[in-house]
Each structure stands twice: as structure tokens, then as C-alpha cells.
Design a protein around this motif. Structure first.
Motif, PDB file in Angstrom:
ATOM      1  N   ALA A  15      -1.649  -2.097   0.339  1.00 47.81           N
ATOM      2  CA  ALA A  15      -3.056  -2.490   0.476  1.00 47.81           C
ATOM      3  C   ALA A  15      -3.907  -1.838  -0.611  1.00 47.81           C
ATOM      4  O   ALA A  15      -4.825  -2.467  -1.163  1.00 47.81           O
ATOM      5  CB  ALA A  15      -3.570  -2.105   1.863  1.00 47.81           C
ATOM      6  N   ALA A  16      -3.605  -0.583  -0.937  1.00 50.28           N
ATOM      7  CA  ALA A  16      -4.347   0.099  -2.002  1.00 50.28           C
ATOM      8  C   ALA A  16      -4.107  -0.580  -3.349  1.00 50.28           C
ATOM      9  O   ALA A  16      -5.039  -0.741  -4.156  1.00 50.28           O
ATOM     10  CB  ALA A  16      -3.933   1.569  -2.065  1.00 50.28           C
ATOM     11  N   LEU A  17      -2.873  -0.999  -3.605  1.00 53.70           N
ATOM     12  CA  LEU A  17      -2.574  -1.715  -4.844  1.00 53.70           C
ATOM     13  C   LEU A  17      -3.332  -3.040  -4.907  1.00 53.70           C
ATOM     14  O   LEU A  17      -3.848  -3.426  -5.964  1.00 53.70           O
ATOM     15  CB  LEU A  17      -1.067  -1.969  -4.963  1.00 53.70           C
ATOM     16  CG  LEU A  17      -0.204  -0.766  -5.336  1.00 53.70           C
ATOM     17  CD1 LEU A  17       1.274  -1.096  -5.157  1.00 53.70           C
ATOM     18  CD2 LEU A  17      -0.469  -0.337  -6.779  1.00 53.70           C
ATOM     19  N   ALA A  18      -3.409  -3.739  -3.783  1.00 51.79           N
ATOM     20  CA  ALA A  18      -4.144  -5.009  -3.751  1.00 51.79           C
ATOM     21  C   ALA A  18      -5.620  -4.790  -4.074  1.00 51.79           C
ATOM     22  O   ALA A  18      -6.235  -5.578  -4.805  1.00 51.79           O
ATOM     23  CB  ALA A  18      -3.984  -5.667  -2.388  1.00 51.79           C
ATOM     24  N   ALA A  19      -6.198  -3.714  -3.550  1.00 50.52           N
ATOM     25  CA  ALA A  19      -7.608  -3.418  -3.825  1.00 50.52           C
ATOM     26  C   ALA A  19      -7.816  -3.096  -5.303  1.00 50.52           C
ATOM     27  O   ALA A  19      -8.798  -3.535  -5.919  1.00 50.52           O
ATOM     28  CB  ALA A  19      -8.068  -2.250  -2.952  1.00 50.52           C
ATOM     29  N   LEU A  20      -6.896  -2.342  -5.889  1.00 53.89           N
ATOM     30  CA  LEU A  20      -6.999  -2.013  -7.308  1.00 53.89           C
ATOM     31  C   LEU A  20      -6.834  -3.260  -8.177  1.00 53.89           C
ATOM     32  O   LEU A  20      -7.518  -3.422  -9.194  1.00 53.89           O
ATOM     33  CB  LEU A  20      -5.945  -0.973  -7.681  1.00 53.89           C
ATOM     34  CG  LEU A  20      -6.159   0.425  -7.093  1.00 53.89           C
ATOM     35  CD1 LEU A  20      -4.915   1.282  -7.284  1.00 53.89           C
ATOM     36  CD2 LEU A  20      -7.371   1.100  -7.738  1.00 53.89           C
ATOM     37  N   GLU A  21      -5.937  -4.138  -7.769  1.00 52.61           N
ATOM     38  CA  GLU A  21      -5.753  -5.400  -8.492  1.00 52.61           C
ATOM     39  C   GLU A  21      -7.051  -6.209  -8.488  1.00 52.61           C
ATOM     40  O   GLU A  21      -7.459  -6.767  -9.518  1.00 52.61           O
ATOM     41  CB  GLU A  21      -4.618  -6.188  -7.846  1.00 52.61           C
ATOM     42  CG  GLU A  21      -4.273  -7.485  -8.538  1.00 52.61           C
ATOM     43  CD  GLU A  21      -3.192  -8.254  -7.794  1.00 52.61           C
ATOM     44  OE1 GLU A  21      -2.817  -9.345  -8.270  1.00 52.61           O
ATOM     45  OE2 GLU A  21      -2.728  -7.777  -6.724  1.00 52.61           O
ATOM     46  N   ASN A  22      -7.716  -6.256  -7.340  1.00 48.91           N
ATOM     47  CA  ASN A  22      -8.990  -6.977  -7.248  1.00 48.91           C
ATOM     48  C   ASN A  22     -10.055  -6.342  -8.136  1.00 48.91           C
ATOM     49  O   ASN A  22     -10.839  -7.044  -8.796  1.00 48.91           O
ATOM     50  CB  ASN A  22      -9.468  -7.009  -5.794  1.00 48.91           C
ATOM     51  CG  ASN A  22      -8.618  -7.921  -4.927  1.00 48.91           C
ATOM     52  OD1 ASN A  22      -7.979  -8.841  -5.429  1.00 48.91           O
ATOM     53  ND2 ASN A  22      -8.600  -7.661  -3.630  1.00 48.91           N
ATOM     54  N   THR A  23     -10.083  -5.012  -8.149  1.00 49.26           N
ATOM     55  CA  THR A  23     -11.055  -4.311  -8.999  1.00 49.26           C
ATOM     56  C   THR A  23     -10.844  -4.650 -10.468  1.00 49.26           C
ATOM     57  O   THR A  23     -11.797  -4.932 -11.208  1.00 49.26           O
ATOM     58  CB  THR A  23     -10.937  -2.790  -8.791  1.00 49.26           C
ATOM     59  OG1 THR A  23     -11.256  -2.475  -7.437  1.00 49.26           O
ATOM     60  CG2 THR A  23     -11.880  -2.038  -9.722  1.00 49.26           C
ATOM     61  N   LEU A  24      -9.599  -4.630 -10.901  1.00 58.10           N
ATOM     62  CA  LEU A  24      -9.293  -4.941 -12.294  1.00 58.10           C
ATOM     63  C   LEU A  24      -9.637  -6.388 -12.632  1.00 58.10           C
ATOM     64  O   LEU A  24     -10.117  -6.688 -13.727  1.00 58.10           O
ATOM     65  CB  LEU A  24      -7.812  -4.662 -12.569  1.00 58.10           C
ATOM     66  CG  LEU A  24      -7.440  -3.175 -12.608  1.00 58.10           C
ATOM     67  CD1 LEU A  24      -5.940  -2.995 -12.445  1.00 58.10           C
ATOM     68  CD2 LEU A  24      -7.916  -2.542 -13.913  1.00 58.10           C
ATOM     69  N   GLU A  25      -9.417  -7.275 -11.682  1.00 51.53           N
ATOM     70  CA  GLU A  25      -9.772  -8.678 -11.912  1.00 51.53           C
ATOM     71  C   GLU A  25     -11.286  -8.832 -12.044  1.00 51.53           C
ATOM     72  O   GLU A  25     -11.771  -9.575 -12.909  1.00 51.53           O
ATOM     73  CB  GLU A  25      -9.242  -9.542 -10.773  1.00 51.53           C
ATOM     74  CG  GLU A  25      -9.391 -11.034 -11.017  1.00 51.53           C
ATOM     75  CD  GLU A  25      -8.653 -11.868  -9.990  1.00 51.53           C
ATOM     76  OE1 GLU A  25      -8.395 -13.050 -10.276  1.00 51.53           O
ATOM     77  OE2 GLU A  25      -8.339 -11.336  -8.901  1.00 51.53           O
ATOM     78  N   ALA A  76       4.421   3.650  -2.687  1.00 53.89           N
ATOM     79  CA  ALA A  76       4.796   2.467  -1.907  1.00 53.89           C
ATOM     80  C   ALA A  76       6.302   2.238  -1.943  1.00 53.89           C
ATOM     81  O   ALA A  76       6.939   2.018  -0.897  1.00 53.89           O
ATOM     82  CB  ALA A  76       4.064   1.239  -2.440  1.00 53.89           C
ATOM     83  N   ILE A  77       6.884   2.273  -3.141  1.00 50.11           N
ATOM     84  CA  ILE A  77       8.332   2.085  -3.261  1.00 50.11           C
ATOM     85  C   ILE A  77       9.069   3.203  -2.531  1.00 50.11           C
ATOM     86  O   ILE A  77      10.039   2.972  -1.791  1.00 50.11           O
ATOM     87  CB  ILE A  77       8.748   2.040  -4.744  1.00 50.11           C
ATOM     88  CG1 ILE A  77       8.165   0.800  -5.437  1.00 50.11           C
ATOM     89  CG2 ILE A  77      10.265   2.069  -4.886  1.00 50.11           C
ATOM     90  CD1 ILE A  77       8.733  -0.515  -4.968  1.00 50.11           C
ATOM     91  N   GLY A  78       8.595   4.433  -2.739  1.00 46.01           N
ATOM     92  CA  GLY A  78       9.240   5.563  -2.081  1.00 46.01           C
ATOM     93  C   GLY A  78       9.188   5.460  -0.570  1.00 46.01           C
ATOM     94  O   GLY A  78      10.188   5.697   0.122  1.00 46.01           O
ATOM     95  N   ALA A  79       8.030   5.088  -0.038  1.00 37.99           N
ATOM     96  CA  ALA A  79       7.886   4.977   1.418  1.00 37.99           C
ATOM     97  C   ALA A  79       8.755   3.858   1.971  1.00 37.99           C
ATOM     98  O   ALA A  79       9.442   4.022   2.991  1.00 37.99           O
ATOM     99  CB  ALA A  79       6.422   4.744   1.773  1.00 37.99           C
TER     100      ALA A  79
END
Length: 540
Positions: A389-399, A372-375
Motif C-alpha cells: 500500500a505504501a508503494l502504491a501511494a508513492l507511485e501515485n505521488t510520482l505520477e 514488502a518482499i522480505g515480509a
């Protein structure tokens, strides 16, 4: 003298009301150095005395096994405790040792599920044999049962709290048992909340361990757990004595060779970190699979601009299954190539990093964050949006998994990446607002011991953004604050120097550029920031 006086003040402020138990256990300390005539180095694990009501041969083997356990040499400790059970099938404490060994590194979180079940079976076997054990030994077994029972009903954190309570009770009933005190302090550190930035529990444990370490300077557990207790920017200086001693106390244990780098990293002592992690990796059966020390080594190389050396490690590293850590050290394997691109500002290269398969959410997040940062910083906003968006989904999974620590870390990564996406799309004020939120969130907790540091600190990324937006005074503040948590970081040093230069503070710029030039004196790469520093210093 000043540093020692400060340490005494620190420990006194947090010392328990009752004095620590007597340092010497009933049995004479045993130095585990087995000499052979094959040309191999003698085994050195430090000195541990742990009397048990087992046969004489079992007793001799038991101290060596506990020394291995204290140094997290889990593979060998499991063999050693199994050997104790073989020579004395009625030795309950042999199975206690296996149970704690199978639970692995309690500072890193729960072990793989197979180990959890095996640890419970070992603890229950110890309980079944405890009829001939002493009351003190039954206290140790109670601690193992508290840690391993009710796995379906209680979380690892809840069982850790029970474990600590059981060891506290043992310590109170056996005040002369130094090992009970050491294992109790270990549990205290393991239960320290990562959000408590006063480090109250770490200080509490250090107040217990430090006097014992002065009396027993060759004990591996005392040195090891003091390093963990002082593994934070505010306390790291107090861990230097233990860090410099530990690798020489137990050089046969690979983890003992690695652990000093936790303190060296916190202080920005990169040469020392590289050397001790090299020794640690070389002590492993497959050095290129020693991903945890190698990640710390790569991080140190990159701070010195030794990009060729870092790249060689990244190229040769391999990932093998690990019975005791499972997916946790997958973080290190994925982090190394991410660091290698991000630290050097190779943004387009970062956007093309390979995604891991079958990894834990917080491990997968490493690659998504770097991409994400690179892009965002290489003119690919559409790709950056997908990665955010992928990071947001992973954040939700961890929560949903109630993993509050990694939810916070991945949340900060998502915010930092979102800020750079906003910058790429021309929404500069939004970018600054979100970047500040990322830095504030990341700084609410301490780093996990699996990692030497964030891939790129959120506060440092805020400094980059402010510098791009021609706000050098604010950028300098961000970089300087980042250096408080991550000292001697090359990117933050350069950012602070460049920001000071653009703000017209040439004297401060000279100071920071000189620090960067000295830090990167062994550079084997072609860093633009080093060229800028040298050109500035040559002009003045």
C-alpha cells in the motif's frame, strides 16, 4: 578486430549526414598535470583545449576548469571557474562555466533548487558580460541560458531540449570547435528517452564522439560521455575502451575513477568494478560518504558472494549533504542495506529495514520494496500488505509529479511485491500473472545511472516464483532472460542452474553451476547457492 568492426557498423548506421567537425580546436591541447614537491600525486585531469577571449592567466585556468567539469568534479570546478572570474572579472565564459557546473550531472536529472537559481544567475551574469565575447562564446552562453531560464514555466526535460537545440546551433556555426561538438553530444545523451530500447540517441552521440576519441584519447569528456552513451546491456561492450582509459586519463577526479564501473557492471566484470570504485571512494574527501561508488561496489561484492566485505561497507557508510546531487544519491545510501539483505535471501531481516526520513518518493520506495518482499517471503503477509500500500501511494505521488521514469520503476516494484504477497496468501495463479506484469513493465525502460541495477530484477523474482511452484522449465526461461539484462548476476545464475537441474537438463545445469562456482570463488560468506553448486559439481 571483430568487435571493432561491429562498432564501426553500429556507428555508421547512426552517423549524421554531415561529417563531424574537425577534431582539433584552435588552441594547442593543454595537459592539466600540475607537479608539486609536497609528496602529493600530480594533478591529472586529461587534456582540454578551450580558447576564450579572456586574459592569458584566465585562459590558462579555464582549460583546467573545463576538464574538471567534464569529469563532474563539481566542487573543484566551481572553485576553478570562480578563480577564472577573479583574475579576469570581464571574462563572460567564467560565469558560463559556473552555470553549467551548478547544473550538475545532467544525466541524473535536475540539481537542487538552490543550485538551479544560482546557475541562472551565473548564466545571466555571463550574458551581461558577453559584449566583449566572441560570437562562438555567445553561442555557449545561449546554451546555458536555454538550460537555466524559465524554471517555473518549463520542466527540466523541456529545458534540456532547448539546451540541445542551442548547442546544435552552436555546432553548426562553429564546426571546427571540438568542445561545442562534445557538449552537444552530451546533451543528446542526456535527452535520450529511457523507454527507447533501440538506444538511437545514444548511438547518434557515439557516432559523433568515437572518431574524436580516437584522435584525442586523453580528453576526459570524450571518454566520460562515451561511457554514458554505451551504458546499456546491448552496447556496453563498445564502451570498454573508454572505460579502461578514463580512470587513467583523469585519476585526480573521483567521478572519473567511478565511471568505468558503469560499463563493468553492465558486463558483469565484478573485480574491475570493485577496484575502480574503491579508488573513486578513496579519492573523495570523506571516503565513507562516497555513497554512489560504494553502492556499485557493494553490488559487485554481493555478486561474488563476498558478503563480509559488502557488510563492512554497509556498516561504515555515512550520508552527508550533497550540494550538486541533493536527494538523488540518497537512493544509493538506502539501497546498500536493502541489497545486502535481499541478495542473500535474508527475508525476515529485509522486512525490518529502517525507513529513511525526508527522502524523495523513489528513494523511500527502495526501503518499502525491500520490506514488502522480505515480509511476503518470511510469512508476514499483513506487513507485506502495508508495504505494498505504501508503494502504491508513492507511485501515485510520482505520477502526480509527472515523473514518468520513477513512476514506472516504483510501479514495477509494487507489482513484484504484490505478486509475492499473493503467493504468501495462496493465490498462486494471480501471483504469476502479476509477477509477469512486473517484469514486463520494468523492462520497458533502462535503469537510471544512479543505480548499478534493480534491487532484485522483476524477471528474476518471476523465476523465483516459478521455481517455488515447481515449474522449472518456465523458471529457467525467466532467469536466462534476466541474465540478458543483468549478466553474471549470482542469483540468476543459480536460478538458471537449479531450474535446468530440476527440468532434467543436467548438462546445462552443470554449465551454469560451474559459472556460479567460478563467480563466487572469492566468496567470504556462507551462501547456500554456492554449497548447492559445489555439491552438484562434485557428484558429476
Amino acid at each position: 578486430m571483430l568487435r571493432r568492426s561491429l562498432l564501426l557498423v553500429l556507428l555508421a548506421a547512426c552517423a549524421p549526414a554531415a561529417p563531424p567537425p574537425a577534431a582539433a580546436p584552435p588552441a594547442q591541447a593543454h595537459d592539466h598535470a600540475a607537479h608539486d614537491h609536497t609528496g602529493a600525486a600530480p594533478e591529472q585531469l586529461g587534456s582540454v583545449a578551450f580558447p576564450v577571449s579572456c586574459s592569458a592567466e584566465a585562459q590558462q585556468r579555464f582549460g583546467r576548469a573545463v576538464a574538471m567539469l567534464h569529469s563532474f568534479w563539481f566542487e573543484e570546478a566551481e572553485k576553478a571557474f570562480s578563480g577564472v572570474a577573479e583574475v579576469d572579472p570581464k571574462c563572460a565564459m567564467a560565469h558560463w562555466g559556473r552555470a553549467l557546473t551548478l547544473m550538475g550531472n545532467l544525466f541524473a536529472g535536475p540539481p537542487p533548487e538552490a543550485n538551479l537559481k544560482a546557475a541562472l544567475a551565473a548564466a545571466e551574469r555571463a550574458e551581461a558580460l558577453a559584449g566583449s565575447a566572441s560570437a562562438r562564446e555567445r553561442g555557449y552562453i545561449a546554451g546555458a541560458l536555454a538550460l537555466t531560464r524559465d524554471q517555473e514555466r518549463l520542466s527540466h526535460a523541456e529545458r534540456m531540449q532547448r539546451h540541445e537545440a542551442a548547442l546544435r546551433a552552436l555546432r553548426e556555426t562553429a564546426p571546427d570547435d571540438m568542445e561545442a561538438t562534445i557538449f552537444y553530444a552530451r546533451a543528446v545523451i542526456g535527452n535520450a528517452p529511457p523507454s527507447d530500447l533501440t538506444f538511437a540517441r545514444q548511438k547518434e552521440a557515439a557516432a559523433i564522439l568515437q572518431p574524436l576519441f580516437r584522435e584525442h584519447p586523453n580528453h576526459p569528456g570524450l571518454a566520460h560521455y562515451l561511457i554514458h552513451g554505451f551504458d546499456s546491456p546491448q552496447l556496453a561492450e563498445y564502451g570498454l575502451e573508454a572505460a579502461r582509459a578514463y580512470a587513467e586519463i583523469a585519476p585526480s577526479a573521483p567521478h572519473a575513477l567511478h565511471m568505468p564501473s558503469h560499463i563493468f557492471t553492465r558486463l558483469g566484470y565484478w573485480d574491475e568494478s570493485i577496484e575502480t570504485n574503491r579508488r573513486s571512494a578513496n579519492a573523495e574527501p570523506v571516503p565513507d560518504a562516497a555513497v554512489h561508488p560504494l553502492d556499485y561496489m557493494v553490488y559487485a561484492y554481493l555478486q561474488q558472494g563476498r558478503d563480509r566485505a559488502a557488510g563492512e561497507v554497509v556498516e561504515r557508510v555515512v550520508q552527508l549533504p550533497d550540494r550538486f546531487y541533493g536527494g538523488v544519491i540518497g537512493y544509493n545510501f538506502v539501497a546498500m542495506p536493502a541489497r545486502f539483505t535481499l541478495e542473500r535471501g535474508r527475508w525476515e531481516e529485509a522486512s525490518r529495514l529502517t525507513m529513511p526520513t525526508g527522502a524523495a518518493p523513489f528513494v523511500t520506495a527502495v526501503a518499502h520494496f525491500a520490506r514488502a518482499i522480505g515480509a511476503a517471503r518470511s510469512g508476514q503477509p499483513a506487513l507485506a500488505r502495508e508495504e505494498v500500500a505504501a508503494l502504491a501511494a508513492l507511485e501515485n505521488t510520482l505520477e502526480e509529479q509527472k515523473n514518468s521514469y520513477w513512476t514506472t520503476i516504483v510501479g514495477a516494484q509494487r507489482l513484484a511485491a504484490t505478486a509475492w504477497l499473493a503467493r504468501a496468501e495462496g493465490r498462486d495463479e494471480e501471483a504469476l500473472r502479476v509477477a509477469r506484469a512486473a517484469a514486463e513493465l520494468e523492462e520497458t525502460i533502462e535503469k537510471h545511472p544512479v543505480t548499478p541495477g534493480p534491487l532484485l530484477p522483476a524477471r528474476e523474482l518471476l523465476g523465483d516464483l516459478l521455481l517455488e511452484l515447481n515449474r522449472p522449465a518456465e523458471a529457467r526461461q525467466a532467469y536466462e532472460k534476466s541474465l540478458e539484462r543483468e549478466p553474471n548476476r549470482a542469483r540468476s545464475l543459480f536460478g538458471a542452474a537449479r531450474a535446468a537441474e530440476l527440468a532434467g537438463d543436467l548438462e546445462s545445469a552443470r554449465t551454469r553451476y560451474a559459472e556460479l562456482a567460478q563467480l563466487m570463488a572469492p566468496s567470504d560468506g556462507d551462501r547456500a547457492e554456492l554449497r548447492v553448486a559445489r555439491e552438484f559439481l562434485a557428484r558429476r
